[in-house]
Scaffold this motif. Structure first.
Motif, PDB file in Angstrom:
ATOM      1  N   HIS A  50       3.541   7.155  23.576  1.00 26.09           N
ATOM      2  CA  HIS A  50       4.954   6.745  23.480  1.00 26.09           C
ATOM      3  C   HIS A  50       5.341   6.044  24.782  1.00 26.09           C
ATOM      4  O   HIS A  50       5.253   6.615  25.854  1.00 26.09           O
ATOM      5  N   GLN A  51       5.798   4.814  24.666  1.00 21.57           N
ATOM      6  CA  GLN A  51       6.173   4.038  25.838  1.00 21.57           C
ATOM      7  C   GLN A  51       7.689   3.991  25.990  1.00 21.57           C
ATOM      8  O   GLN A  51       8.400   3.757  25.018  1.00 21.57           O
ATOM      9  N   HIS A  52       8.164   4.204  27.190  1.00 23.68           N
ATOM     10  CA  HIS A  52       9.594   4.154  27.535  1.00 23.68           C
ATOM     11  C   HIS A  52      10.446   5.102  26.687  1.00 23.68           C
ATOM     12  O   HIS A  52      11.504   4.710  26.194  1.00 23.68           O
ATOM     13  N   PRO A  53      10.016   6.356  26.492  1.00 24.76           N
ATOM     14  CA  PRO A  53      10.803   7.281  25.668  1.00 24.76           C
ATOM     15  C   PRO A  53      12.211   7.476  26.232  1.00 24.76           C
ATOM     16  O   PRO A  53      12.408   7.488  27.446  1.00 24.76           O
ATOM     17  N   GLY A  54      13.176   7.570  25.321  1.00 27.55           N
ATOM     18  CA  GLY A  54      14.553   7.816  25.715  1.00 27.55           C
ATOM     19  C   GLY A  54      15.283   6.614  26.262  1.00 27.55           C
ATOM     20  O   GLY A  54      16.393   6.742  26.772  1.00 27.55           O
ATOM     21  N   THR A  55      14.672   5.427  26.176  1.00 28.71           N
ATOM     22  CA  THR A  55      15.320   4.207  26.655  1.00 28.71           C
ATOM     23  C   THR A  55      15.432   3.201  25.512  1.00 28.71           C
ATOM     24  O   THR A  55      14.879   3.413  24.428  1.00 28.71           O
ATOM     25  N   ILE A  56      16.101   2.094  25.782  1.00 29.69           N
ATOM     26  CA  ILE A  56      16.214   1.060  24.746  1.00 29.69           C
ATOM     27  C   ILE A  56      14.869   0.403  24.459  1.00 29.69           C
ATOM     28  O   ILE A  56      14.703  -0.247  23.433  1.00 29.69           O
ATOM     29  N   LYS A  57      13.882   0.582  25.335  1.00 31.14           N
ATOM     30  CA  LYS A  57      12.548   0.000  25.147  1.00 31.14           C
ATOM     31  C   LYS A  57      11.568   0.951  24.461  1.00 31.14           C
ATOM     32  O   LYS A  57      10.385   0.653  24.346  1.00 31.14           O
ATOM     33  N   SER A  58      12.036   2.085  23.969  1.00 27.44           N
ATOM     34  CA  SER A  58      11.182   3.093  23.364  1.00 27.44           C
ATOM     35  C   SER A  58      10.373   2.500  22.202  1.00 27.44           C
ATOM     36  O   SER A  58      10.934   1.919  21.274  1.00 27.44           O
ATOM     37  N   HIS A  59       9.043   2.661  22.257  1.00 25.40           N
ATOM     38  CA  HIS A  59       8.173   2.138  21.204  1.00 25.40           C
ATOM     39  C   HIS A  59       6.753   2.679  21.364  1.00 25.40           C
ATOM     40  O   HIS A  59       6.421   3.304  22.361  1.00 25.40           O
ATOM     41  N   PHE A  60       5.929   2.389  20.373  1.00 22.83           N
ATOM     42  CA  PHE A  60       4.490   2.603  20.443  1.00 22.83           C
ATOM     43  C   PHE A  60       3.814   1.257  20.242  1.00 22.83           C
ATOM     44  O   PHE A  60       4.304   0.423  19.472  1.00 22.83           O
ATOM     45  N   ARG A  93      21.033  -2.261  23.482  1.00 29.17           N
ATOM     46  CA  ARG A  93      21.708  -2.445  24.767  1.00 29.17           C
ATOM     47  C   ARG A  93      23.221  -2.389  24.589  1.00 29.17           C
ATOM     48  O   ARG A  93      23.933  -1.758  25.377  1.00 29.17           O
ATOM     49  N   ALA A  94      23.724  -3.023  23.535  1.00 29.14           N
ATOM     50  CA  ALA A  94      25.166  -3.016  23.260  1.00 29.14           C
ATOM     51  C   ALA A  94      25.649  -1.612  22.935  1.00 29.14           C
ATOM     52  O   ALA A  94      26.705  -1.186  23.407  1.00 29.14           O
ATOM     53  N   ALA A  95      24.892  -0.872  22.144  1.00 29.93           N
ATOM     54  CA  ALA A  95      25.265   0.505  21.788  1.00 29.93           C
ATOM     55  C   ALA A  95      25.281   1.393  23.027  1.00 29.93           C
ATOM     56  O   ALA A  95      26.179   2.219  23.197  1.00 29.93           O
ATOM     57  N   LEU A  96      24.317   1.204  23.907  1.00 30.88           N
ATOM     58  CA  LEU A  96      24.244   1.978  25.137  1.00 30.88           C
ATOM     59  C   LEU A  96      25.446   1.669  26.026  1.00 30.88           C
ATOM     60  O   LEU A  96      26.051   2.568  26.613  1.00 30.88           O
ATOM     61  N   ALA A  97      25.796   0.404  26.120  1.00 27.49           N
ATOM     62  CA  ALA A  97      26.939   0.000  26.942  1.00 27.49           C
ATOM     63  C   ALA A  97      28.228   0.639  26.445  1.00 27.49           C
ATOM     64  O   ALA A  97      29.081   1.043  27.245  1.00 27.49           O
ATOM     65  N   LYS A  98      28.379   0.776  25.139  1.00 30.59           N
ATOM     66  CA  LYS A  98      29.575   1.396  24.565  1.00 30.59           C
ATOM     67  C   LYS A  98      29.666   2.872  24.932  1.00 30.59           C
ATOM     68  O   LYS A  98      30.749   3.398  25.119  1.00 30.59           O
ATOM     69  N   THR A  99      28.527   3.539  25.007  1.00 27.89           N
ATOM     70  CA  THR A  99      28.531   4.967  25.328  1.00 27.89           C
ATOM     71  C   THR A  99      28.770   5.225  26.814  1.00 27.89           C
ATOM     72  O   THR A  99      29.134   6.339  27.183  1.00 27.89           O
TER      73      THR A  99
END
Length: 92
Positions: free
Chosen positions: A42-52, A84-90
């Motif tokens: 799992h790469q970048h878990p818990g971030t907007i870049k989270s992926h495999f 990124r937009a969703a994160l900015a709102k939070t």
């Protein structure tokens, strides 16, 4: 909630790889478990870049289990922009 797989087809040794991402890490990890991808990749878990990064045979399994096929890089960029937009709102 959705899991996505792109069509990147990057070479890694003899394999061709693509990205698998999801609307949530929980859903991403559940799909990784179902298709036999170890959670330690799992790469970048818990971030907007989270992926495999997954090989094409795992991609096929993910699609068979309901993952949505998307285009690289355009659709991946749209998903990252929305995250990124969703994160900015939070954070306001």
């Amino acid at each position: 909630m959705t899991v996505y797989v792109d069509n990147m087809n990057a070479r890694f040794g003899r394999m061709k790889m693509c990205h698998m991402l999801a609307d949530s890490d929980e859903e991403l990890l559940a799909m990784a478990d179902k298709i036999g991808v170890q959670r330690r990749w799992h790469q970048h878990p818990g971030t907007i870049k989270s992926h495999f990064d997954i090989c094409t045979s795992k991609r096929e399994k993910a699609v068979d289990l309901g993952a949505v096929q998307i285009d690289y890089p355009s659709d991946v960029a749209k998903i990252m922009k929305a995250r990124r937009a969703a994160l900015a709102k939070t954070q306001v």
